[in-house]
Design a protein around this motif. Structure first.
Motif, PDB file in Angstrom:
ATOM      1  N   PRO A  60      -2.451   3.745   7.370  1.00  0.00           N
ATOM      2  CA  PRO A  60      -1.516   4.135   8.105  1.00  0.00           C
ATOM      3  C   PRO A  60      -1.306   5.023   9.572  1.00  0.00           C
ATOM      4  CG  PRO A  60      -3.549   5.484   6.720  1.00  0.00           C
ATOM      5  CD  PRO A  60      -3.314   3.836   7.164  1.00  0.00           C
ATOM      6  N   TYR A  84       3.604   2.972   7.320  1.00  0.00           N
ATOM      7  CA  TYR A  84       2.432   2.406   7.066  1.00  0.00           C
ATOM      8  C   TYR A  84       1.851   1.145   8.205  1.00  0.00           C
ATOM      9  CZ  TYR A  84       1.077   5.001   3.336  1.00  0.00           C
ATOM     10  OH  TYR A  84       0.648   6.340   2.601  1.00  0.00           O
ATOM     11  N   ASP A 136       2.961   6.532  -0.448  1.00  0.00           N
ATOM     12  CA  ASP A 136       2.153   7.611  -0.450  1.00  0.00           C
ATOM     13  C   ASP A 136       1.255   5.332  -0.564  1.00  0.00           C
ATOM     14  OD1 ASP A 136       1.483   5.349  -3.514  1.00  0.00           O
ATOM     15  OD2 ASP A 136       2.161   7.420  -4.146  1.00  0.00           O
ATOM     16  N   LEU A 137      -0.142   5.309  -1.140  1.00  0.00           N
ATOM     17  CA  LEU A 137      -0.833   4.443  -0.351  1.00  0.00           C
ATOM     18  C   LEU A 137      -0.652   3.313  -1.504  1.00  0.00           C
ATOM     19  CD1 LEU A 137      -2.931   2.757   1.368  1.00  0.00           C
ATOM     20  CD2 LEU A 137      -4.564   3.239   0.233  1.00  0.00           C
ATOM     21  N   ASP A 138      -0.196   4.344  -3.297  1.00  0.00           N
ATOM     22  CA  ASP A 138      -0.470   2.273  -3.811  1.00  0.00           C
ATOM     23  C   ASP A 138       1.177   1.491  -3.613  1.00  0.00           C
ATOM     24  OD1 ASP A 138      -2.259   3.351  -5.488  1.00  0.00           O
ATOM     25  OD2 ASP A 138      -1.497   4.245  -6.705  1.00  0.00           O
ATOM     26  N   VAL A 139       2.031   3.077  -3.062  1.00  0.00           N
ATOM     27  CA  VAL A 139       3.259   1.684  -2.249  1.00  0.00           C
ATOM     28  C   VAL A 139       3.304   1.050  -1.228  1.00  0.00           C
ATOM     29  CG1 VAL A 139       6.519   2.271  -2.192  1.00  0.00           C
ATOM     30  CG2 VAL A 139       4.759   4.218  -4.042  1.00  0.00           C
ATOM     31  N   MET A 157       6.063   9.365   4.787  1.00  0.00           N
ATOM     32  CA  MET A 157       4.661   8.714   5.405  1.00  0.00           C
ATOM     33  C   MET A 157       5.160   6.681   6.306  1.00  0.00           C
ATOM     34  SD  MET A 157       1.329   9.422   5.103  1.00  0.00           S
ATOM     35  CE  MET A 157       0.128   8.797   5.602  1.00  0.00           C
ATOM     36  N   LEU A 216       0.239  -0.175  -0.626  1.00  0.00           N
ATOM     37  CA  LEU A 216      -0.333  -1.526  -0.937  1.00  0.00           C
ATOM     38  C   LEU A 216       0.651  -2.236  -1.528  1.00  0.00           C
ATOM     39  CD1 LEU A 216      -3.794  -0.094  -1.689  1.00  0.00           C
ATOM     40  CD2 LEU A 216      -3.249  -0.847   0.164  1.00  0.00           C
ATOM     41  N   LYS A 217       1.423  -2.654  -2.212  1.00  0.00           N
ATOM     42  CA  LYS A 217       1.881  -3.337  -2.970  1.00  0.00           C
ATOM     43  C   LYS A 217       3.668  -3.383  -1.913  1.00  0.00           C
ATOM     44  CE  LYS A 217       3.187  -1.687  -7.906  1.00  0.00           C
ATOM     45  NZ  LYS A 217       2.659  -0.653  -8.183  1.00  0.00           N
TER      46      LYS A 217
END
Lengths: 107, 409
Positions: free
Chosen positions: A105, A3, A82-85, A1, A87-88
């Motif tokens: 995304p 971003y 995923d979004l957590d990664v 995915m 965001l980091k």
């Protein structure tokens, strides 16, 4: 995915040498960790040209399509599970370039 | 539907909803599919159980039915070239992947619904819907918004979870402390919705919500035993829940002052006090939930309302005001001030909050009580009327109506 991390700025070409150095370190890490897809800085919105090619003849207009105080100064495209990664990565990128960033995304 | 069958469906909804939604979310990776399949399974139960009888294991029946509904739904939506994916999905009966220290599907669901990339209102709405199983009108009522707006908020949140790929998991140890504060805020709101349930056709107390909030807070405490606010919230919930049986009588709310203290749950109070003492001895400055728990510990330590240490309660509220300047905290402080310094001082403090709390029933109820104590019947009556029109809880409405009607003309 994938971003898109957009860098939000309200001043052009305002990056300092230490910010540039921090961005280089961050980029190297993102590449080493396999998140890096593409990144780039953008010239001032004043350099933009809007094109409308929908008619018989394309129409060129000087300037960005929307006038705002804040604009897109650059971006990263990251690969993340995923979004957590994401965001980091975005948080570290924001710290490195010393600007606010937005994460979105790809479809 | 006969009473027994109806009761069985209601009971199954209370105990099984979150587990079923969480299980479907894990398996199909999609909150929409999970929620709709779970809802369809319960609808099927309503249709079939009266004729077929309640199955011996309602939870297993509902889980199987919901899984089948989800597969049907996905199959209908799949394009032909997705046959392979379909085949994989149909036979994916593997046990859930291990999730580390805690393997609770509901906790994963909660952390997903409470992800920091979602707006706070969306987190609460989504948690109440997906974990609490509340209907859209119930959630809208609880948070004083239009049903359509609430529906849109939940739909948008689910779309963001899907498109931005918000993971369905308990966050890693590094992220946990930061992420937990949002979860606590949501759990406290869920607890309060259970403790003071809204809606005309709703029981005044929804124990399934308070019990679920406590259960989940205990799970998080097991995960983060040194987090003071997790402990504080648990103690606060226990000490509040302990008074539940004494809080409603004949459909009317019974205020703290009038409650039969013998009906309080001694075991829950003892546990709550133990957690509060543990936090006090830690020497770490308390946060909001720990202070609220301490206030409740003072209340529940008094064998009679006349023994209440109001000085200590006001001091604790002063401490709370310093870290949380919300008008609701100021309103609660004023209630304690009324006991310490008299209703006149308290009313002056309450009146200053009018601009910000005009839509909040407790503001008008508090004003009404203070005006009554000052012998000002006419304005007290108006304030009761306003409180009644805003209150969503049936027992509270009944209580306020009685208080209003007792006023001398």
């Amino acid at each position: 995915m994938q971003y898109l991390v957009s860098v939000i700025a309200d001043e052009s070409n305002s990056g300092t040498a230490s910010e540039m150095a921090a961005i280089d370190v961050f980029n190297a890490q993102a590449q080493a960790d396999g998140h890096w897809v593409f990144a780039g800085g953008l010239a001032d919105p004043a350099t933009a040209t809007v094109i409308d090619g929908r008619g018989a003849e394309p129409v060129f207009t000087d300037g960005p399509f929307i006038e705002t105080k804040e604009f897109l100064a650059g971006f990263w495209v990251f690969e993340a599970p995923d979004l957590d990664v994401a965001l980091k990565l975005a948080a570290a990128g924001s710290k490195a370039c010393n600007r606010r960033v937005e994460v979105r995304p790809f479809l | 539907m006969t009473g027994d069958v109806h009761a069985a469906v209601v009971r199954a909804h209370r105990t099984e909803w979150a587990r079923i939604v969480a299980g479907l979310t894990r398996r199909f990776g999609d909150l929409d599919v999970a929620e709709e399949a779970a809802a369809e399974a319960f609808a099927t139960a309503v249709e079939r159980w009266p004729a077929d009888g309640v199955p011996p294991s309602p939870g297993a029946w509902l889980t199987t039915t919901a899984n089948r509904k989800a597969i049907d739904r996905i199959r209908r939506e799949l394009k032909r070239d997705d046959k392979q994916r379909e085949a994989r999905m149909m036979y994916d009966d593997d046990p859930p992947e291990p999730v580390g220290a805690i393997d609770d599907e509901r906790l994963r669901l909660i952390f997903t619904c409470c992800h920091p990339a979602l707006a706070m209102e969306s987190r609460v709405a989504l948690t109440l819907r997906m974990v609490g199983g509340l209907t859209m009108p119930e959630i809208a009522r609880a948070f004083l918004v239009q049903e359509a707006a609430m529906g849109q908020r939940i739909t948008r949140a689910k779309a963001k979870i899907k498109a931005a790929r918000i993971p369905y998991r308990v966050p890693s140890v590094d992220d946990l402390p930061r992420r937990v504060s949002g979860v606590l805020a949501v759990l406290y709101l869920v607890f309060n919705e259970g403790y003071l349930a809204s809606g005309e056709d709703t029981d005044p107390v929804r124990q399934e919500l308070t019990a679920e909030a406590i259960r989940l807070t205990r799970l998080i405490r097991g995960l983060l035993p040194d987090d003071g606010e997790v402990a504080g919230l648990l103690a606060l919930m226990l000490l509040t829940e302990a008074r539940r049986a004494a809080r409603v009588s004949a459909g009317q709310l019974v205020t703290l002052a009038e409650q039969d203290r013998g009906a309080w749950d001694a075991e829950l109070i003892a546990e709550g006090h133990r957690v509060v003492r543990e936090r006090l001895s830690s020497g770490v400055a308390p946060g909001r939930y720990q202070i609220l728990a301490a206030i409740n510990a003072v209340h529940t330590s008094a064998p009679d309302v006349r023994d209440t240490d109001w000085g200590q309660i006001v001091a604790l509220y002063d401490q709370l005001v310093r870290i949380d300047s919300s008008p609701i905290v100021a309103l609660n402080r004023a209630v304690a001030v009324a006991e310490l310094d008299g209703p006149e001082v308290a009313l002056a403090a309450v009146d200053r909050l009018g601009d910000r709390l005009d839509r909040y029933h407790a503001y008008h109820a508090t004003r009404a009580e203070l005006l009554r104590r000052l012998g000002r019947s006419a304005p007290a009556r108006d304030a009761y009327d306003r409180a009644i029109s805003l209150a969503g809880n049936t027992a509270e409405t009944a209580y306020l109506t009685r208080r209003r009607d007792q006023l001398r003309p």
